[in-house]
Design an enzyme around this catalytic site. Structure first.
Site, PDB file in Angstrom:
ATOM      1  N   MET A 117      -1.399   8.594  12.799  1.00  0.00           N
ATOM      2  CA  MET A 117      -2.509   9.106  12.000  1.00  0.00           C
ATOM      3  C   MET A 117      -3.119  10.330  12.659  1.00  0.00           C
ATOM      4  O   MET A 117      -4.328  10.536  12.622  1.00  0.00           O
ATOM      5  CB  MET A 117      -3.590   8.015  11.821  1.00  0.00           C
ATOM      6  CG  MET A 117      -3.071   6.806  11.091  1.00  0.00           C
ATOM      7  SD  MET A 117      -4.303   5.522  10.892  1.00  0.00           S
ATOM      8  CE  MET A 117      -4.226   4.722  12.482  1.00  0.00           C
TER       9      MET A 117
ATOM     10  N   LYS B  34      -3.851   4.427  -2.156  1.00  0.00           N
ATOM     11  CA  LYS B  34      -4.442   5.536  -2.911  1.00  0.00           C
ATOM     12  C   LYS B  34      -3.469   6.011  -3.947  1.00  0.00           C
ATOM     13  O   LYS B  34      -2.283   6.047  -3.733  1.00  0.00           O
ATOM     14  CB  LYS B  34      -4.723   6.705  -1.952  1.00  0.00           C
ATOM     15  CG  LYS B  34      -6.106   6.670  -1.387  1.00  0.00           C
ATOM     16  CD  LYS B  34      -6.366   7.948  -0.617  1.00  0.00           C
ATOM     17  CE  LYS B  34      -7.247   7.619   0.558  1.00  0.00           C
ATOM     18  NZ  LYS B  34      -6.999   8.349   1.746  1.00  0.00           N
TER      19      LYS B  34
ATOM     20  N   ASP C   8       0.790  -1.224   0.000  1.00  0.00           N
ATOM     21  CA  ASP C   8       0.000   0.000   0.000  1.00  0.00           C
ATOM     22  C   ASP C   8       0.820   1.269   0.000  1.00  0.00           C
ATOM     23  O   ASP C   8       2.032   1.237  -0.221  1.00  0.00           O
ATOM     24  CB  ASP C   8      -1.089   0.011   1.083  1.00  0.00           C
ATOM     25  CG  ASP C   8      -0.711  -0.725   2.331  1.00  0.00           C
ATOM     26  OD1 ASP C   8      -1.562  -1.385   2.921  1.00  0.00           O
ATOM     27  OD2 ASP C   8       0.478  -0.659   2.703  1.00  0.00           O
TER      28      ASP C   8
HETATM   29  N1  SAH Z   1       1.722  -0.107  10.815  1.00  0.00           N
HETATM   30  C1  SAH Z   1       2.338   1.195  10.760  1.00  0.00           C
HETATM   31  C2  SAH Z   1       1.354   2.287  11.078  1.00  0.00           C
HETATM   32  C3  SAH Z   1       0.223   2.376  10.101  1.00  0.00           C
HETATM   33  S1  SAH Z   1      -0.859   3.699  10.429  1.00  0.00           S
HETATM   34  C4  SAH Z   1       3.537   1.225  11.705  1.00  0.00           C
HETATM   35  O1  SAH Z   1       3.737   0.316  12.502  1.00  0.00           O
HETATM   36  O2  SAH Z   1       4.334   2.160  11.581  1.00  0.00           O
HETATM   37  C5  SAH Z   1      -0.175   4.987   9.438  1.00  0.00           C
HETATM   38  C6  SAH Z   1       0.437   6.043  10.307  1.00  0.00           C
HETATM   39  O3  SAH Z   1       1.749   5.652  10.694  1.00  0.00           O
HETATM   40  C7  SAH Z   1       0.650   7.370   9.646  1.00  0.00           C
HETATM   41  O4  SAH Z   1      -0.517   8.151   9.633  1.00  0.00           O
HETATM   42  C8  SAH Z   1       1.697   7.988  10.527  1.00  0.00           C
HETATM   43  O5  SAH Z   1       1.139   8.462  11.729  1.00  0.00           O
HETATM   44  C9  SAH Z   1       2.539   6.790  10.871  1.00  0.00           C
HETATM   45  N2  SAH Z   1       3.714   6.676   9.989  1.00  0.00           N
HETATM   46  C10 SAH Z   1       4.034   5.640   9.210  1.00  0.00           C
HETATM   47  N3  SAH Z   1       5.206   5.861   8.572  1.00  0.00           N
HETATM   48  C11 SAH Z   1       5.618   7.077   8.967  1.00  0.00           C
HETATM   49  C12 SAH Z   1       6.772   7.863   8.669  1.00  0.00           C
HETATM   50  N4  SAH Z   1       7.724   7.446   7.842  1.00  0.00           N
HETATM   51  N5  SAH Z   1       6.891   9.067   9.268  1.00  0.00           N
HETATM   52  C13 SAH Z   1       5.943   9.506  10.109  1.00  0.00           C
HETATM   53  N6  SAH Z   1       4.846   8.801  10.421  1.00  0.00           N
HETATM   54  C14 SAH Z   1       4.678   7.597   9.862  1.00  0.00           C
END
Ligand code: SAH
Length: 511
Positions: free
Chosen positions: A173, A59, A37
């Site tokens: 998020m 998206k 994704d």
């Molecule tokens: N499973 C993922 C989270 C998915 S929810 C994990 O463990 O990281 C998606 C959210 O993750 C985004 O809205 C943001 O808040 C955070 N996120 C993921 N990658 C990021 C990045 N490189 N920098 C900042 N926030 C990030």
């Protein structure tokens, strides 16, 4: 059941290609199908093998992402076809990744699966900003919370309970809800000046941090243009004290490496050690010749005793480390005893120090090594060193250019061109469009070309485009000439060596 495939639910980490785990990499290498994704960066995606089928379910400009139900359906269908399916998710698959929902569907259909944990952005992104999620005496715990106010959310966030905690609060998020988060925490009793931070695109080229306070967080996010994806953190650990990433000289650089895959890893490692983000996009591959008759015939002639004084020297010319490798593997294949190549009258000439070093690995020290890596330079030296009654054998790629031949002809020297390998264009066209998008958005600082053929391969992969937006960092004049012919913005490294290309990046002299 026997014929069913299997699904690996894999965490890709927060963004940086270096933060993909060894296990994830190993699983990807065996995948038939990879379903990924939006958050997964190109530095990770380009590690997916070319032959794997890639299915994007995030998206894309103007399009909605696939619904959870559609994703479940795709997973199921691919597994039922007997495929090895990797479901690749940002961060860790169980941290707000809806990983569990997908597993429920698989379990219900008795599809076997494995889970490969990933490095979650909740911790790693803060780490890349120098923020420790716990700290003895300051933050005895950390709490990961979704800031997403989804319409279906059954329970509103319990700010009252959160405000009572003395650990670090980490919101995922949460970019769109920064105002709500800070206002509510303050309302529930947290001090206005409680340290807070927001980090967007953590661990990638675009990483941006703002260290602030609860009171000012929203304002600072706007001011610093903190975009989604972002991590919002609240707590005493949010300081600038441990900032470290800016110390790496290439941290804000993202480059595309077009070199042949099996020779790229050392180069990529050096770039990454200096902090660069590397998109590996090999555009060429060398493959052994199918028909080796010509090679065998040449070697028969070359290995005949030629002690007669009237016959001059025989020159074995190798023009790249790859050439050296193919030359010796062909000798093995044809069972040619190396002793037949060793006599006073057999001379070895190479194109530069890299090729000379490769030859030394086989115990042979070249007679002619130009100081600068260049076909022209080699031609000039041969013009000087070789005689009219010598015979020169050019063991090279079937794609080799004619410059050297022309120079030998001009000097009246007799030569023979012997193909020992083929160069084929092999770029994974799946990533052409995404890489071009990044180029257009100015997210790529250099496309690194280590030979003229890599330029040709890149152009072929991209199709008809206006290449004047491509910042091409080229290893030598010939490569640069090729890139210029497509109107790329060309920079040439000072020396024709990989390290010199890295120096050029360090000096930020790529246009
Ligand atoms: N499973 C993922 C989270 C998915 S929810 C994990 O463990 O990281 C998606 C959210 O993750 C985004 O809205 C943001 O808040 C955070 N996120 C993921 N990658 C990021 C990045 N490189 N920098 C900042 N926030 C990030």
């Amino acid at each position: 059941m026997e014929d069913n495939g299997k699904v690996w639910l894999v965490g890709a980490g927060p963004g940086s290609g270096e933060l993909l785990t060894a296990k994830a990499q190993a699983v990807l290498e065996k995948a038939d199908v990879v379903i990924y994704d939006a958050l997964i960066q190109l530095e990770i995606l380009t590690k997916i093998p070319t032959q794997a089928k890639k299915i994007y379910v995030g998206k894309r400009a103007g399009h909605h992402s696939a619904s959870q139900q559609q994703i479940n359906e795709i997973l199921l269908q691919e597994a039922l076809k007997g495929k090895q399916v990797v479901r690749l998710k940002g961060g860790d698959p169980f941290v707000f990744g809806r990983g569990a929902e997908e597993l429920e569907c698989l379990a219900a259909h008795q599809i076997p699966f494995e889970i490969v944990p990933g490095i979650t952005s909740a911790i790693a992104v803060l780490e890349y900003a120098g923020i420790p999620v716990t700290h003895r005496g300051i933050a005895p715990s950390f709490h990961v919370i979704t800031g997403h106010r989804s319409e279906e959310a059954k329970q509103p966030i319990n700010y009252d309970a959160l405000a009572q905690l003395d650990g670090t609060l980490i919101f995922l998020m949460g970019r769109a809800a920064v105002k709500e988060i800070s206002e509510n925490l303050i309302k529930e009793g947290m001090h206005l000046d409680t340290p807070a931070a927001a980090v967007s695109f953590g661990t990638t080229k675009r990483q941006k941090t703002t260290i602030s306070t609860l009171k000012n967080l929203e304002f600072d996010c706007e001011r610093m243009n903190i975009q989604t994806p972002a991590i919002i953190a609240v707590g005493q650990v949010c300081t600038q004290k441990f900032e470290w990433i800016n110390q790496l000289p290439l941290f804000q650089k993202q480059v595309v490496v077009t070199r042949e895959k099996r020779y790229a890893s050392g180069f990529v490692k050096k770039l990454e050690e200096k902090g660069a983000h590397v998109i590996t996009f090999p555009t060429i591959e060398t493959v052994p010749l199918k028909d080796t008759t010509a090679f065998r015939q040449t070697m028969n002639r070359l290995t005949e005793p030629n002690e007669k004084a009237s016959i001059g020297n025989q020159w074995i010319v190798l023009t790249s480390p790859t050439g050296v490798e193919y030359f010796f593997s062909l000798l093995r294949k044809e069972n040619i005893d190396l002793r037949k190549l060793l006599s006073e009258k057999k001379k070895f000439a190479v194109c530069g120090s890299g090729t000379a070093a490769a030859l030394e690995q086989h115990g042979i020290y070249a007679d002619v090594i130009p100081e600068r890596f260049s076909g022209k330079e080699l031609g000039r030296m041969l013009q000087k060193e070789a005689n009219k009654n010598d015979r020169i054998y050019l063991f090279r790629s079937a794609l080799a250019d004619e410059e050297l031949q022309i120079m030998l002809r001009e000097a009246g020297l007799s030569y023979e061109e012997v193909s020992i390998y083929e160069t084929v264009f092999c770029a994974d066209s799946e990533w052409s469009e995404p890489i071009w998008d990044q180029l257009e958005q100015n997210q790529i600082d250099a496309v690194m070309f280590t030979s003229a053929s890599t330029v040709k391969g890149f152009v072929k992969a991209m199709g008809e485009r206006d290449f004047s937006i491509v910042p091409a960092l080229c290893i030598g004049k010939k490569t640069a000439l090729e890139a210029s012919s497509y109107h790329m913005r060309v920079t040439i490294s000072k020396q024709a060596a990989l390290d010199s290309m890295i120096d050029q990046l360090l000096e930020s002299e790529v246009r």
